[in-house]
Design a protein around this motif. Structure first.
Motif: not given
Length: 296
Positions: A155-159, A238-252
């Motif tokens: 995403d554009s914010g890198g989150r 290998v598919i790796t999903y990375v989320a930074l922060g609680s909002d990003a975790i739910k979305t990812i």
């Protein structure tokens, strides 16, 4: 006129031939479900009682059906099964509507979460870096790297971002997961385990997969990685999903579900990665000696 009360309803389930204990004739017996409902203002609400009876067509004698008769009684070669009780009236309509609504809500939950994050999925490809196609966020950045045979979508914010990588190592899914467990760990990451936790089974692109979820931190907030490994034609992915922060975790989490379902491996003739090169200093394999010239 009945305003409110108890209503009985007979439902014929079938007909069989039995000896009637009243008229002592071998006669046709109707199999009837006697159902009791609460009724108000001509609306039948939820059923409150049910029992099965036999009614003799010859004399009209009505009696409970025994378990043995229920087990063996047949009509036209088809066993007479127990009735399924369904609620009627306003309560029944509300219950059925609630069930339909729940099914619809579950099926739409992922799409709604992505819509809340203003994420629209469109068809994407590996851009000549990796032989896959998938559905990815239309407004995100796509960085394909042919040298590493991978594509990173962020995403554009890198989150939030995910990486689909063709592995240069072969072996079992457990070995693949072990080899690529720390691929997306940053230098400021704390709390990331040294070894992968126990893997769970999953599906990626309709193929068997394994995955692990890791919680850690790159600052004051909670971060998460979901790592999936699978194999196609002997080649690991290998598919790796990375989320930074609680909002990003739910979305990812919702995004990974949709991407994993949509992945397709587009090269059916892909060959496994080459075997590792010999280590330095290893003795080369001697070549066959030249044939001696014939003597004259």
């Amino acid at each position: 006129m009945l305003i409110a009360g108890i209503r009985h309803l007979d439902r014929v389930r079938g007909t069989g031939w039995l000896d009637c204990p009243s008229c002592h004739e071998h006669a046709a017996q109707d199999v009837i479900d006697d159902m009791t409902f609460v009724e108000a203002l001509r609306y039948r609400f939820s059923p409150i009682g049910h029992h099965r009876v036999l009614v003799c067509r010859r004399c009209g004698y009505r009696r409970p059906i025994s378990p043995e008769e229920a087990q063996h009684l047949e009509t036209s070669g088809t066993p007479i099964h127990r009735a399924v009780m369904l609620p009627f009236g306003l309560l029944g309509v509300a219950l059925i509507a609630g069930i339909v609504g729940l099914v619809w809500w579950v099926s739409q939950s992922a799409a709604s979460a992505l819509a809340d994050a203003k994420i629209t999925l469109t068809d994407q490809t590996g851009q000549n870096a990796i032989a896959v196609s998938f559905k990815g966020p239309s407004a995100w950045n796509y960085d394909a790297n042919a040298d590493t045979q991978s594509i990173k979508v962020s995403d554009s914010g890198g989150r939030m971002y995910f990486v689909i990588r063709r592995a240069t190592t072969s072996g079992s899914l457990d070995e693949l997961l072990k080899a690529h467990f720390t691929d997306e760990v940053g230098i400021n990451t704390t709390g990331f385990p040294e070894k992968a936790p126990a893997a769970k089974t999953a599906s990626v692109g309709g193929k068997q997969a394994e995955w692990v979820q890791v919680s850690y931190s790159q600052g004051a907030e909670s971060d998460q990685q979901d790592i999936y490994v699978t194999s196609h034609n002997g080649v690991g992915y290998v598919i790796t999903y990375v989320a930074l922060g609680s909002d990003a975790i739910k979305t990812i989490a919702d995004l990974s579900t949709e991407v994993n379902k949509s992945i397709k491996f587009t090269d059916s003739k892909e060959t496994p990665p080459p075997s590792p090169s010999p280590s330095p200093g290893a003795s080369p394999t001697p070549s066959p000696s030249a044939s001696a010239s014939p003597t004259h």
